[in-house]
Design an enzyme around this catalytic site. Structure first.
Site, PDB file in Angstrom:
ATOM      1  CD  GLU A  35      -3.041  -0.621   0.052  1.00 41.29           C
ATOM      2  OE1 GLU A  35      -3.260  -0.248  -1.125  1.00 41.29           O
ATOM      3  OE2 GLU A  35      -3.391  -1.721   0.482  1.00 41.29           O
ATOM      4  CB  THR A  37       4.580   0.144  -2.447  1.00 43.02           C
ATOM      5  OG1 THR A  37       3.410  -0.602  -2.817  1.00 43.02           O
ATOM      6  CG2 THR A  37       4.936  -0.184  -1.003  1.00 43.02           C
ATOM      7  N   GLY A 139     -13.703   1.357  -3.800  1.00 44.01           N
ATOM      8  CA  GLY A 139     -12.326   0.916  -3.650  1.00 44.01           C
ATOM      9  C   GLY A 139     -12.036  -0.381  -4.371  1.00 44.01           C
ATOM     10  CB  SER A 141     -10.282  -0.714  -9.393  1.00 47.77           C
ATOM     11  OG  SER A 141      -9.664   0.170 -10.314  1.00 47.77           O
ATOM     12  CB  SER A 143     -11.924   3.686 -12.713  1.00 46.72           C
ATOM     13  OG  SER A 143     -10.922   3.337 -11.792  1.00 46.72           O
ATOM     14  CD  GLU A 175      -8.591   5.722 -13.415  1.00 46.14           C
ATOM     15  OE1 GLU A 175      -8.713   4.602 -13.977  1.00 46.14           O
ATOM     16  OE2 GLU A 175      -8.851   5.900 -12.224  1.00 46.14           O
ATOM     17  CG  ASP A 187      -6.468   0.690  -9.384  1.00 45.05           C
ATOM     18  OD1 ASP A 187      -5.847   0.130  -8.460  1.00 45.05           O
ATOM     19  OD2 ASP A 187      -7.106   1.752  -9.230  1.00 45.05           O
TER      20      ASP A 187
HETATM   21  P1  ADP Z   1     -13.452   3.121  -8.231  1.00 41.20           P
HETATM   22  O1  ADP Z   1     -12.523   2.826  -9.356  1.00 41.20           O
HETATM   23  O2  ADP Z   1     -12.835   2.949  -6.887  1.00 41.20           O
HETATM   24  O3  ADP Z   1     -14.762   2.390  -8.332  1.00 41.20           O
HETATM   25  P2  ADP Z   1     -13.279   5.717  -9.421  1.00 41.20           P
HETATM   26  O4  ADP Z   1     -13.728   7.076  -8.970  1.00 41.20           O
HETATM   27  O5  ADP Z   1     -11.875   5.489  -9.761  1.00 41.20           O
HETATM   28  O6  ADP Z   1     -13.797   4.672  -8.312  1.00 41.20           O
HETATM   29  O7  ADP Z   1     -14.114   5.317 -10.709  1.00 41.20           O
HETATM   30  C1  ADP Z   1     -15.527   5.408 -10.687  1.00 41.20           C
HETATM   31  C2  ADP Z   1     -16.007   6.116 -11.937  1.00 41.20           C
HETATM   32  O8  ADP Z   1     -15.788   5.268 -13.090  1.00 41.20           O
HETATM   33  C3  ADP Z   1     -17.496   6.371 -11.926  1.00 41.20           C
HETATM   34  O9  ADP Z   1     -17.825   7.571 -11.245  1.00 41.20           O
HETATM   35  C4  ADP Z   1     -17.799   6.447 -13.413  1.00 41.20           C
HETATM   36  O10 ADP Z   1     -17.450   7.719 -13.918  1.00 41.20           O
HETATM   37  C5  ADP Z   1     -16.838   5.412 -14.005  1.00 41.20           C
HETATM   38  N1  ADP Z   1     -17.502   4.112 -14.119  1.00 41.20           N
HETATM   39  C6  ADP Z   1     -17.267   3.005 -13.398  1.00 41.20           C
HETATM   40  N2  ADP Z   1     -18.081   1.986 -13.773  1.00 41.20           N
HETATM   41  C7  ADP Z   1     -18.855   2.474 -14.748  1.00 41.20           C
HETATM   42  C8  ADP Z   1     -19.915   1.944 -15.548  1.00 41.20           C
HETATM   43  N3  ADP Z   1     -20.337   0.696 -15.406  1.00 41.20           N
HETATM   44  N4  ADP Z   1     -20.481   2.754 -16.479  1.00 41.20           N
HETATM   45  C9  ADP Z   1     -20.055   4.022 -16.623  1.00 41.20           C
HETATM   46  N5  ADP Z   1     -19.087   4.572 -15.911  1.00 41.20           N
HETATM   47  C10 ADP Z   1     -18.487   3.831 -14.978  1.00 41.20           C
HETATM   48 MG    MG Z   2     -10.692   3.830  -9.681  1.00 45.80          MG
END
Ligand code: ADP
Ligand code: MG
Length: 397
Positions: A35, A37, A139, A141, A143, A175, A187
Site C-alpha cells: 500500500e 508503494t 475501492g 476499481s 474504473s 484515466e 489497478d
Molecule cells: P473506483 O474505481 O474505486 O470504483 P473511481 O472514482 O476510480 O472509483 O471510478 C468510478 C467512476 O468510473 C465512476 O464515477 C464512473 O465515472 C466510471 N464508471 C465506473 N463503472 C462504470 C460503468 N459501469 N459505467 C459508466 N461509468 C463507470
Molecule cells: Mg478507480
C-alpha cells in the site's frame, strides 16, 4: 451468463436494434498487500475479483463512436477524429469543461489512447453498451474494469492485437489524461492480468509482472472484505501529504525513489530524518519488503503462512504511515480476534475497506464478530462480502 452481461447486451439492443458483434469484460480488483508503494516505484500484489464490467460492442457504418451505460441515462457520441481534439489538451479538460460526461471519458479515453498507441489502426465506428456489477467508488476499481472491458473490445474489433500490459497502459492513460485522475498503473494491471485463485505481483518501476498462485481453494480459505463505509474528507489531502513525505525522505537520503532503499538503510534514515518523515519512509521500505516476502511465502508455504505479513502491514499503516482510522483498526482487530489468519486495511486509507484472510467455514462467524464490534463501538454497520480472485480481461461472447 451474469446479469450484468445480460444487461449490456440488452442495452446494446435497445440502442441499435440488433445484436452486438461481441461482449468483452474486465474485473474490479482488491489489493492483498503493498500500500502506497506504487508511487514510490515499489511492489504491489493485487488480485482481480469476480465482479466485472461488460462491454457489448458492434461496428457502425460511419466513423462515429457512441457509448451508453446502465450507469447513466445519457448517451455520448463523438466522431473518431474528434477524440484527439477532446483529450489531447490539459488532463481532464474535456470533462471539466463539460464537453464529455465524466463516465464517458473512461471508454472514449480508452479509444483515444488506443488510437494514439496504434496510429496505423483501421478504426471503424462503434456502438458500445456498458453494464457492470463492480460497485462504483467502493475501492474495488470499477474504473479499471470499464477501461479493461473497453480495451479488450477495441483490441479485437480494431485488430490492434494489444498485449495485456498495453491494455493496462492504455487504461491508465485514459484515466490520467482523458478523465484527469492521477493514478498509478496497479489497478489496470490487476484487472487485465487476473487469474483464478491468483494475485498479480507488479514491480511499479519496471512494470514486470508475475502471476502468483494464492491456493485459497485448496486450503479452504476465503478473502473477506470489510467495507467500513467511512469516507474521510481529508483523504485527498492525506494522500498528497504522504506522497510529499516520501519525496522529501528520498531526497534527504539521496535516492531517486524510496524503492531504492532496503531495510538495511533504515538505521541511516532514522539518524538523518525527522521522526515523522522517518516513519513514513519506514512504512514504504518495510512494505516493499513485505510484498516480496509475501510472494516468496506464497510460493514456498502457501496462503496460511502470510497472515503475519498482513498484520504487520496493517500495523505499519496504522503507526508509521498513519492512514488508518478507528473503524479500520476495529475491522482488523475484531476479525483477528474471531480467528482470521491475517487482516489489514486495503486501499489508500482514511476510510474504505479492510481485507481479512479467513477459513471458508469461519466467514459467517468472523462477519458476525466484526459487525458486533462495530455495533459496540457505535460505528455505522459495515458491508461484509467475500471476494474471489478471478480471471482478467476476456471475450465473453
Ligand atoms: P473506483 O474505481 O474505486 O470504483 P473511481 O472514482 O476510480 O472509483 O471510478 C468510478 C467512476 O468510473 C465512476 O464515477 C464512473 O465515472 C466510471 N464508471 C465506473 N463503472 C462504470 C460503468 N459501469 N459505467 C459508466 N461509468 C463507470
Ligand atoms: Mg478507480
Amino acid at each position: 451468463m451474469t446479469a450484468a452481461q445480460d444487461d449490456a447486451i440488452r442495452l446494446f439492443r435497445s440502442l441499435t436494434g440488433s445484436a452486438p458483434a461481441g461482449v468483452w469484460s474486465a474485473p474490479g480488483r482488491a489489493n492483498l498487500i503493498g500500500e502506497h508503494t506504487d508511487y514510490n516505484e515499489g511492489f504491489v500484489l493485487p488480485f482481480a475479483i469476480a465482479q466485472r464490467t461488460f462491454a457489448a460492442v458492434g461496428p457502425r457504418d460511419d466513423e462515429r463512436i457512441r457509448v451508453a451505460s446502465t450507469f447513466s441515462d445519457e448517451q455520448v457520441e463523438v466522431a473518431l477524429d474528434e477524440l484527439d481534439g477532446l483529450f489531447s489538451g490539459p488532463a481532464g479538460e474535456a470533462v471539466r469543461s463539460g464537453a464529455v460526461a465524466e463516465w464517458a471519458a473512461y471508454p472514449l479515453g480508452v479509444a483515444w489512447a488506443a488510437l494514439a498507441a496504434r496510429p496505423d489502426a483501421r478504426a471503424t465506428g462503434l456502438d458500445i453498451a456498458i453494464a457492470s456489477d463492480v460497485p462504483v467508488g467502493a475501492g474495488l476499481s470499477s474504473s479499471a474494469a470499464i477501461e479493461g472491458a473497453a480495451a479488450g473490445a477495441l483490441s479485437d474489433l480494431w485488430s490492434l492485437d494489444l498485449s495485456l500490459i498495453d491494455m493496462a497502459k492504455i487504461g491508465r492513460r485514459a484515466e490520467n489524461e482523458a478523465v484527469g485522475a492521477p493514478t498509478g498503473i496497479m489497478d489496470q494491471v490487476a484487472s487485465v492480468m487476473g487469474r483464478v485463485d491468483a494475485a498479480t505481483f507488479l514491480d511499479c518501476r519496471t512494470l514486470e509482472t508475475r502471476s502468483v498462485d494464492l491456493g485459497l481453494a485448496g486450503e479452504g480459505l476465503a478473502l473477506l472484505v470489510i467495507d467500513t463505509r467511512v469516507t474521510h474528507a481529508h483523504s485527498t489531502g492525506g494522500y498528497g501529504d504522504r506522497r510529499a513525505a516520501c519525496e522529501r525522505g528520498a531526497a534527504a537520503l539521496g535516492v531517486p525513489m524510496l524503492r531504492d532503499l532496503g531495510t538495511d538503510d533504515l538505521e541511516r534514515a532514522r539518524r538523518t530524518l525527522d521522526d515523522e518523515t522517518f516513519r513514513r519512509v519506514r512504512h514504504i521500505v518495510t512494505e516493499n519488503q513485505r510484498v516480496l516476502d509475501a510472494v516468496r511465502t506464497l510460493d514456498a508455504s502457501g496462503p496460511r503462512a502470510i497472515g503475519d505479513l498482513l498484520v504487520a502491514s496493517h500495523a505499519s499503516m496504522r503507526d508509521d504511515f498513519e492512514i488508518s482510522v478507528p473503524e479500520l483498526d476495529a475491522a482488523v482487530d475484531a476479525s483477528l480476534a474471531a480467528g482470521a489468519i491475517g487482516a489489514r486495511m486495503t486501499g489508500g486509507g482514511f476510510g474504505g475497506s479492510a481485507i481479512a484472510l479467513v477459513e471458508r467455514a469461519a466467514v459467517d462467524a468472523v462477519s458476525r464478530a466484526v459487525a458486533a464490534a462495530f455495533d459496540a463501538a457505535g460505528f455505522r454497520a459495515p458491508h461484509l462480502f467475500t471476494v474471489e480472485p478471478s480471471e482478467g480481461v476476456r471475450r465473453d461472447a
